[in-house]
Design an enzyme around this catalytic site. Structure first.
Site, short mmCIF file in Angstrom:
data_model
loop_
_atom_site.label_atom_id
_atom_site.label_comp_id
_atom_site.label_asym_id
_atom_site.label_seq_id
_atom_site.Cartn_x
_atom_site.Cartn_y
_atom_site.Cartn_z
N ASP A 254 27.45 11.20 -33.45
CA ASP A 254 26.36 11.48 -33.10
C ASP A 254 25.68 10.70 -32.55
O ASP A 254 25.75 9.86 -33.47
CB ASP A 254 25.73 12.32 -34.13
CG ASP A 254 24.94 12.95 -33.37
OD1 ASP A 254 23.60 12.93 -32.68
OD2 ASP A 254 24.11 14.53 -34.01
N SER B 76 23.09 15.53 -29.36
CA SER B 76 23.64 16.41 -30.37
C SER B 76 23.38 17.61 -30.39
O SER B 76 23.75 17.92 -28.75
CB SER B 76 22.57 15.80 -31.43
OG SER B 76 23.39 15.67 -33.11
#
Ligand SMILES: Nc1ncnc2c1ncn2[C@@H]1O[C@@H]2COP(=O)(O)O[C@H]2[C@H]1O
Length: 619
Positions: A483, A369
């Site tokens: 993610d 991320s």
């Protein structure tokens, strides 16, 4: 795994030069049979040759590159050129005792079990050599730990420029000394500037104006005059003993090979734990060992342009790339893993600042991320100040990345973020970055984690930041990617799997939060509260809170992936607190300063080592 045509000549030459099959020089029929039944295969970096427990009906001989032998996630041995692999399973009739995975792009020779067993039965010297190899391995597991780590031998050649090979070896040796390790250079290279009388002052030149104290010089043994025609065979026999002795005294023996093939050079190659071949234009064919491209990155950059590196930059003066390579050869390389956490990931930049001030360098980076976005800037070797500037200017500007839309798929559209990532990281491929870089995504379809270690960087980052509910998933090759932090917010294990000796993680998910987080609007905040309600409605707070709590719990299972973990105090910030940049940065800065001694210890660095005027820029 992709196959390529076997080349009889290459195979014969190779077999004749590895201890296991060398004796087949006197058994032509068996040699032909062996060549006929063998097959050469390429394995890409990271690919498994086999996994623990798999049944086997063949053995493998490493032809080039390096195969890691793993017990679970622990790397227990490295198999290099000429090593036999998979024989335990074949000879004992049980499954493979460990898994084998390519550390770099490798070629291996596959020999069917039947042919191998027939060969052992018909040529006793092959059987004897096999017993010797197995005994040595067994001995290795019994020896005292100190003996398990003898010095390593590394051969270096630069077919395009022999003279340069001498300089490479010298700068590597200096870097090894900077790491506090003992090193010796053996040279068989008649073009090496190190052995020319007329270049007596070369060493001072190579070291630069500030250094050059002769006591700092690596020991250089020049074997080139011994390469007298007709006596090379004798030299070959003596070299093996010489190398065994040097291994016990030095942490690294660097051998500068002349490019003309000679029995002496071959003896060095046989004994080398690692062989490096430098090149500038053409990747060496039928490469012996690891090919490293030398590139010149002195090109001036335009303002705002990110540097794109395509390989090692090696100078006579020790630079970052040389130090990284030296650490790899010494098996003391360090990986850094940066966890996700939206705005909280800014704390990473604070830590990087401290690392830079302290001259603490890392050799590979992984991230998830927003941690991956900052990790990418580090892996591109931007100075910490530059990273902070870029974050402040574009990357963490909430207006630039939070484009609201009707929240059917996700709360934000993600187009602005994608554009931003494209404009900053445009044209950069992960495999061309100066430091190896990895970032993860989760595939919602298969439920598997996807690790990006090649391909377009901006695309990989776009995937890794697509927090479910916040940004839309990325549809790619039949996958639906979100993610990576959903599955592993701190992907440190990938660094170990890629051979990094020490792994440091920075976690920016709160590890403890005694205060229960508010997920609704605070009426007492009046108008301001309503404004925040509209801008950051409870749905975002709920997602934010759920992810933080899940990450905190998942991390408990991941602690073994790290030699050292930093936990900046960021519990009071949420994923969207981009406007609190300064405070978050400061939390990272504080944590890194607080943990410096522990970190040094984990990396086996002397306390405060680099503070003594030896701070290094990135390089
Ligand atoms: N300690 C070790 N040193 C070198 N090679 C090993 C070691 N342990 C296992 N191997 C190799 O790893 C292989 C795993 O599969 P096999 O058990 O078939 O055969 C094993 C050996 O070839």
């Amino acid at each position: 795994m992709t196959e390529f045509n076997q080349d009889t000549h290459i195979l014969r030459n190779f077999f004749l030069h590895i201890p296991l099959f060398r004796s087949l020089g006197g058994a032509p029929t068996e040699m032909e049979e062996l060549i006929r039944s063998s097959e050469m295969r390429m394995i890409r970096r990271g690919e498994f040759l086999f996994r623990r427990g798999d049944a086997s009906d063949r053995i493998y001989i490493v032809h080039s590159g390096e195969i890691g032998i793993y017990q679970g996630e622990k790397l227990i041995a490295l198999q290099r050129r000429g090593s036999i692999c998979g024989e335990v399973s074949l000879l004992s009739g049980s499954g493979h005792s460990s898994s084998a995975r390519a550390m770099f792009d490798c070629s291996v020779i596959v020999i069917p079990g039947e042919s191998f067993v027939r060969l052992i039965e018909s040529v006793p010297s092959v059987g004897r050599e096999l017993i010797r190899i197995l005994s040595e391995r067994f001995r290795g597991t019994l020896d005292a730990p100190a003996d398990l780590h003898p010095g390593r031998i590394c051969s270096v050649s630069y077919p395009e420029q022999e003279e340069r090979s001498g300089r490479m070896v010298f700068s590597l040796a200096l870097a090894v000394r900077e790491e506090g390790q003992r090193v010796v250079i053996l040279t068989l290279n008649e073009s090496s500037p190190l052995i020319f009388e007329k270049d007596r002052n070369l060493i001072e030149q190579l070291q630069g104006p500030e250094s050059g104290r002769s006591s700092d010089l690596p020991v250089i043994l020049n074997l080139e005059p011994l390469l007298v025609d007709g006596q090379e065979e004798q030299l070959r026999l003596n070299l093996h003993d010489l190398l065994s002795g040097l291994r016990r005294t030095f942490d690294l023996v660097l051998v500068d090979l002349a490019n003309r093939p000679s029995p002496a050079a071959q003896a060095m190659l046989d004994d080398a734990d690692e062989s490096l071949v430098f090149y500038r234009k053409e990747r060496p064919a039928a490469s012996v060992g690891r090919a490293i491209r030398e590139t010149n990155v002195d090109r001036r950059q335009k303002p705002g342009e990110l540097p794109v590196f395509q390989g090692w930059r090696m100078d006579p003066v020790v630079n970052g790339a040389t130090r990284r390579l030296a650490r790899q050869l010494l098996q003391s390389s360090r990986g850094l893993c940066l966890g996700g956490g939206g705005a909280r990931a800014l704390a990473h930049a604070g830590c990087l600042d401290v690392f830079e001030q302290e001259g603490l360098e890392f050799d590979a980076v992984s991230g998830s991320s927003m941690g991956a976005v900052i990790g990418a800037l580090y892996a591109l070797q931007l100075p910490a100040k530059e990273i902070r500037k870029m974050i402040g200017r574009y990357l963490f500007h909430s207006d630039a990345i939070l484009d609201k839309r009707l929240p059917f798929v996700s709360f934000f559209g993600g187009h602005r973020l994608a554009d931003l990532l494209r404009s900053v990281f445009r044209g950069i491929r992960i495999e061309d970055m100066p430091l190896p870089f990895f970032c993860n995504a989760a595939d919602l379809k298969s439920g598997q984690m996807v690790m990006f270690d090649s391909g377009w960087l901006d695309f990989a980052l776009r995937c890794t930041v697509s927090l479910p509910g916040i940004y839309p998933p990325v549809e790619w090759n039949g996958r639906t990617l979100v993610d990576g932090s959903v599955m592993n917010n701190l992907p440190g294990e990938i660094l170990r799997q890629n051979g990094l000796s020490h792994v440091v993680g920075i976690n920016v998910s709160p590890v403890a939060d005694p205060l229960s987080a508010r997920t609704g609007v605070n009426r007492r905040e009046g108008l301001k509260g309503v404004y925040r309600f509209v801008n950051l409605p409870p749905i975002l707070k709920i997602v934010n809170r759920s992810i933080s709590v899940a990450n905190r719990e998942l991390l408990k299972f991941r602690l073994n992936d790290f030699d050292f973990l930093l936990n900046p105090d960021v519990g009071s910030f949420d994923l969207f607190d981009f406007h609190r940049q300064r405070e978050i940065l400061h939390a990272g800065y504080e944590e890194a300063n607080r943990q410096l001694n522990g970190l040094r210890e984990a990396l086996r660095l002397p306390a405060g080592e680099q503070r003594n005027g030896n701070a290094r820029g990135s390089g």
